[in-house]
Scaffold this motif. Structure first.
Motif, mmCIF file in Angstrom:
data_model
loop_
_atom_site.group_PDB
_atom_site.id
_atom_site.type_symbol
_atom_site.label_atom_id
_atom_site.label_comp_id
_atom_site.label_asym_id
_atom_site.label_seq_id
_atom_site.Cartn_x
_atom_site.Cartn_y
_atom_site.Cartn_z
ATOM 1 N N GLY A 287 0.823 -1.202 0.000
ATOM 2 C CA GLY A 287 0.000 0.000 0.000
ATOM 3 C C GLY A 287 0.856 1.251 0.000
ATOM 4 N N ASP B 119 -6.424 -5.926 2.592
ATOM 5 C CA ASP B 119 -6.910 -4.799 3.385
ATOM 6 C C ASP B 119 -5.822 -4.238 4.300
ATOM 7 O OD1 ASP B 119 -9.331 -4.953 2.116
ATOM 8 O OD2 ASP B 119 -10.354 -5.984 3.768
ATOM 9 N N GLY C 215 -4.160 -1.892 2.206
ATOM 10 C CA GLY C 215 -5.037 -0.726 2.070
ATOM 11 C C GLY C 215 -4.889 0.226 3.240
ATOM 12 N N TRP D 143 -10.296 -3.360 -2.288
ATOM 13 C CA TRP D 143 -9.844 -3.401 -0.907
ATOM 14 C C TRP D 143 -10.748 -2.503 -0.084
ATOM 15 C CZ3 TRP D 143 -7.754 1.291 0.929
ATOM 16 C CH2 TRP D 143 -7.368 2.210 -0.042
ATOM 17 N N ARG E 295 -11.865 0.299 2.334
ATOM 18 C CA ARG E 295 -11.430 1.618 2.819
ATOM 19 C C ARG E 295 -11.801 1.768 4.290
ATOM 20 N NH1 ARG E 295 -10.056 5.463 -1.327
ATOM 21 N NH2 ARG E 295 -9.358 6.596 0.513
#
Length: 136
Positions: free
Chosen positions: A13, A48, A51, A108, A110
């Motif tokens: 990320g 995630d 993310g 992904w 948020r």
């Protein structure tokens, strides 16, 4: 023969606008302690998780998650494994070798503005605490 830590897929990320084939390398300032230049590039097998890292990354760009592949050996991220969590439940890794960008990932989760603020507060508290040092 070395042990395979995780088969992936792997994600990174960032707020950087990257292209397929780009290489992510160590040698940049930490998102969490800007005074530290990192000796490793970090990644995770959790989309995630990447993310969250993207949303917390420094910079003005949009948070982005990229599928990546390590180009060399990698190890468990000691900043979150065993030191803070038994084993490696976050499936977080680091490498002194580059990561190759395979493509951008759109699906992904948020964080809410409230969750991001809570994360930022936790990171600020860690920066103020000597025990929050980065294992570089």
């Amino acid at each position: 023969m070395s042990q395979v830590l995780d088969e992936g897929p792997f994600f990174h990320g960032t707020k950087a606008d990257l292209r397929v084939g780009d290489l992510l390398t160590p040698g940049f300032r930490s998102n969490y302690r800007p005074e530290v230049v990192m000796n490793h590039i970090y990644f995770t097998a959790l989309r995630d998780g990447a993310g969250l890292a993207a949303e917390l990354a420094v910079g003005e760009g949009a948070p982005r998650v990229y599928a990546v592949e390590p180009t060399g050996a990698f190890e468990d991220d000691p900043n979150v494994t065993d030191k803070k969590f038994p084993g490696n439940p976050t499936r977080s890794y680091r490498s002194a070798e580059p990561l190759r960008v395979l493509g951008e990932v759109a699906d992904w989760t948020r964080q809410t503005p409230e969750a991001l603020e809570a994360w930022r507060e936790r990171l600020a508290a860690l920066r103020a605490d000597e025990r929050g040092q980065i294992i570089n």
